[in-house]
Design a protein around this motif. Structure first.
Motif, PDB file in Angstrom:
ATOM      1  N   GLU A 113       0.832  -1.205   0.000  1.00 53.46           N
ATOM      2  CA  GLU A 113       0.000   0.000   0.000  1.00 53.46           C
ATOM      3  C   GLU A 113       0.866   1.255   0.000  1.00 53.46           C
ATOM      4  OE1 GLU A 113      -2.598  -0.819   3.290  1.00 53.46           O
ATOM      5  OE2 GLU A 113      -4.157  -1.639   1.957  1.00 53.46           O
ATOM      6  N   GLN A 114       1.982   1.220   0.724  1.00 52.88           N
ATOM      7  CA  GLN A 114       2.891   2.362   0.738  1.00 52.88           C
ATOM      8  C   GLN A 114       3.525   2.574  -0.636  1.00 52.88           C
ATOM      9  OE1 GLN A 114       3.176   4.577   3.384  1.00 52.88           O
ATOM     10  NE2 GLN A 114       4.120   5.736   1.712  1.00 52.88           N
ATOM     11  N   LYS A 115       3.862   1.455  -1.289  1.00 54.25           N
ATOM     12  CA  LYS A 115       4.417   1.532  -2.653  1.00 54.25           C
ATOM     13  C   LYS A 115       3.456   2.265  -3.586  1.00 54.25           C
ATOM     14  CE  LYS A 115       5.890  -2.193  -5.029  1.00 54.25           C
ATOM     15  NZ  LYS A 115       7.177  -1.962  -5.698  1.00 54.25           N
ATOM     16  N   ILE A 116       2.159   1.920  -3.444  1.00 54.93           N
ATOM     17  CA  ILE A 116       1.143   2.526  -4.316  1.00 54.93           C
ATOM     18  C   ILE A 116       1.007   4.013  -4.017  1.00 54.93           C
ATOM     19  CG2 ILE A 116      -1.309   2.452  -4.964  1.00 54.93           C
ATOM     20  CD1 ILE A 116       0.410   0.042  -5.924  1.00 54.93           C
ATOM     21  N   ILE A 117       1.051   4.355  -2.720  1.00 48.93           N
ATOM     22  CA  ILE A 117       0.949   5.781  -2.351  1.00 48.93           C
ATOM     23  C   ILE A 117       2.139   6.553  -2.919  1.00 48.93           C
ATOM     24  CG2 ILE A 117       1.026   7.394  -0.409  1.00 48.93           C
ATOM     25  CD1 ILE A 117      -0.565   5.237   1.189  1.00 48.93           C
ATOM     26  N   GLU A 119       3.831   5.875  -5.444  1.00 49.49           N
ATOM     27  CA  GLU A 119       3.691   5.950  -6.893  1.00 49.49           C
ATOM     28  C   GLU A 119       2.704   7.050  -7.281  1.00 49.49           C
ATOM     29  OE1 GLU A 119       3.734   2.246  -9.699  1.00 49.49           O
ATOM     30  OE2 GLU A 119       1.739   2.604  -8.897  1.00 49.49           O
ATOM     31  N   GLN A 120       1.597   7.138  -6.508  1.00 45.92           N
ATOM     32  CA  GLN A 120       0.593   8.165  -6.797  1.00 45.92           C
ATOM     33  C   GLN A 120       1.167   9.557  -6.579  1.00 45.92           C
ATOM     34  OE1 GLN A 120      -2.609   6.892  -4.299  1.00 45.92           O
ATOM     35  NE2 GLN A 120      -3.656   5.804  -5.950  1.00 45.92           N
ATOM     36  N   CYS A 121       2.087   9.663  -5.594  1.00 46.22           N
ATOM     37  CA  CYS A 121       2.694  10.964  -5.292  1.00 46.22           C
ATOM     38  C   CYS A 121       3.554  11.467  -6.441  1.00 46.22           C
ATOM     39  CB  CYS A 121       3.524  10.889  -4.013  1.00 46.22           C
ATOM     40  SG  CYS A 121       2.495  10.733  -2.561  1.00 46.22           S
ATOM     41  N   ILE A 122       4.116  10.552  -7.210  1.00 47.30           N
ATOM     42  CA  ILE A 122       4.916  10.970  -8.372  1.00 47.30           C
ATOM     43  C   ILE A 122       4.011  11.714  -9.362  1.00 47.30           C
ATOM     44  CG2 ILE A 122       6.336  10.175 -10.302  1.00 47.30           C
ATOM     45  CD1 ILE A 122       7.165   7.806  -8.489  1.00 47.30           C
ATOM     46  N   GLY A 123       2.772  11.238  -9.458  1.00 45.43           N
ATOM     47  CA  GLY A 123       1.773  11.959 -10.232  1.00 45.43           C
ATOM     48  C   GLY A 123       1.947  11.937 -11.728  1.00 45.43           C
TER      49      GLY A 123
END
Lengths: 262, 232
Positions: A113-117, A119-123
């Motif tokens: 889940e942290q990996k996904i977050i 990744e989303q932060c890279i945007g």
């Protein structure tokens, strides 16, 4: 200064005890493995699973995949925790199912889940794809097994890879494979034949795939002593990932009278 | 190291017998490779299993390392995945450093070194490497799990290796035969023999079956072929 003794190499303060600053280690209290195992075997943490979950089923259909797993966390033969969800939406492309030690699953789930977050932060709008997660899990589990400290899980990764359904499995050693049907644990013996048989008869659509997986969950509930009537079903298609709320399967034991034990 | 039972016998208690974690699995599978004058054929079955259950019936166990080298690997599948990935990475590094693809004998030597590097926690794999050498001749290299390497013209490995090797010894090595003259094996014969040999293996070995995936390596490239085996 001879009265001070050898300053550089002092005698031990006492003998047959722990070194100053450490604790006594009573061998009788240590969990003893086979003969010859050392007392202070701090490295062997999860040499066996504690709270366990049973089968995960994964099935590919024409436009996606289904995953199903019940919600029981067993403590040995004790049916201890009745709400252990283990079908996880990773992102819009990936669905993950897990069997085996529940604590190890929760540990890895937090990391994913942290990996996904992150990744989303890279945007950049890019998303982790199922093959990548499957491969990543392979490496994580293989490295843990090589340290003799395995994560005691079977993972089923389902998803959409470049428009095509993907279904893969990884076990606690890092053994990985892809197939159209996957069932772990007891399901490998009881659900796999049903799934492979249905698939041989022709391609499945979403509804027939879901119906088949529900049937498998029922069969498993009748015979797997570590199973539970409450289960979760997840579906991944190009439209996204849906993890259903847990449902209770309808069971009928009236046929039990027909079974004559000799 | 403090061992309870040897240093403090009076404290030793039998306790519950714990099943130690077993880092290896036997995932079965067989590989056969035959080298000829200007070709090499290598085939592996596609069954991936553990104990009495089959994980999948369509697992390819041949790895195209370059356009003239193929590795067949069976045994502990998680080790195979790791080893082949490392091997591919190191071959890429070689290519970038030397500006040329690795030759089959060079890959063979590197594989031996990589296996021996893990001498005390080995990759539990039976490896067979097939390809064309620098002169364009077919070659087959076979290994034990800790890196012993031998070049030959034909080799069977994996779960049915011990059953298939004598058959190859007889049919290709012409062992225990009288009034025969040694002649290079034509490609068609090698392919037909490879299929026959796997059919027999599937009859007797529960870890071999479903399908064989064959790669034929010649100077013009690598051709693929699939051949069905019994699926029970």
């Amino acid at each position: 200064m001879a009265f001070m003794g050898d300053v550089l190499n002092p005698l031990p303060l006492w003998q047959n005890g722990p070194t100053p600053g450490s604790f006594y280690n009573f061998p009788g209290n240590a969990s003893l493995g086979p003969v010859g195992r050392t007392v202070q075997d701090f490295k062997a943490h999860s040499a066996n699973p504690i709270t366990t979950t049973t089968t995960v089923i994964g099935l590919k259909f024409d436009k996606g995949c289904v995953i199903a797993a019940d919600t029981l966390g067993s403590y040995g033969s004790l049916a201890r925790f009745r709400d252990c969800p283990r079908v996880l939406k990773v992102n819009d492309l990936i669905l993950l199912g897990s069997g085996g030690d529940y604590a190890d699953y929760q540990y890895l789930k937090d990391i994913i889940e942290q990996k996904i977050i992150d990744e989303q932060c890279i945007g950049d709008g890019l998303q982790l794809k199922p093959k990548s997660l499957h491969c990543w899990l392979t490496r994580v589990l293989y490295n843990k097994r090589s340290k003799m400290d395995p994560l005691w899980n079977n993972y089923v990764v389902a998803g959409i890879q470049d428009g095509e359904p993907f279904l893969g499995a990884v076990d606690k050693l890092g053994t990985a494979y892809e197939d159209a049907t996957i069932a772990t644990g007891m399901g490998a013996y009881m659900a796999t034949p049903l799934l492979r048989d249905a698939l041989e008869k022709g391609p499945l659509d979403e509804e027939s795939a879901k119906a088949l997986v529900r049937k498998c969950m029922e069969v498993l509930f009748y015979r797997d002593a570590r199973s539970f009537p409450r289960y979760q079903l997840g579906v991944v298609t190009a439209d996204g990932v849906i993890v259903e709320e847990p449902v209770e399967l309808k069971h009928d034991w009236t046929l039990a009278h027909m079974i004559q034990m000799k | 190291m403090l061992s309870v039972n040897s240093n403090f016998p009076e404290y030793a208690v039998p306790g519950a017998k714990q099943l130690r974690f077993e880092p290896y699995a036997d995932n079965g599978g067989s590989v056969v490779a035959i080298a000829g004058e200007d070709y090499a054929v290598i085939g592996a079955d596609t069954r991936l299993s553990t104990g009495f259950s089959i994980y999948t019936r369509e697992q390819k166990k041949l790895f195209k390392l370059s356009d003239r080298t193929v590795l067949g690997a069976t045994g502990c599948w998680c080790d195979t995945l790791t080893l082949t990935r490392l091997l591919q990475a190191r071959m890429q590094m070689y290519e970038h450093e030397h500006n040329k693809a690795m030759s089959t004998p060079a890959v063979a030597q590197m594989l031996s070194t990589m296996l021996y590097y893990k001498r005390f926690f080995p990759y539990y794999i039976s490896n067979i490497l097939a390809g064309l050498d620098a002169d364009g001749k077919g070659c087959v290299y076979s290994y034990d799990p800790i890196g012993h390497c031998e070049r030959s013209n034909y080799r069977a490995g994996g779960s049915a290796g011990a059953q298939l090797q004598p058959l190859l010894d007889n049919q290709i090595g012409l062992k225990n035969m009288q009034n025969v003259t040694e002649a290079p094996v034509p490609k068609d014969k090698a392919l037909a023999l490879l299929k026959d040999v796997f059919i027999s293996a599937a009859e007797r070995d529960i870890y071999t079956g479903d399908c064989i995936y064959i790669l034929v390596i010649t100077a013009s490239g690598i051709q693929e072929e699939k051949f069905e085996l019994r699926k029970d």
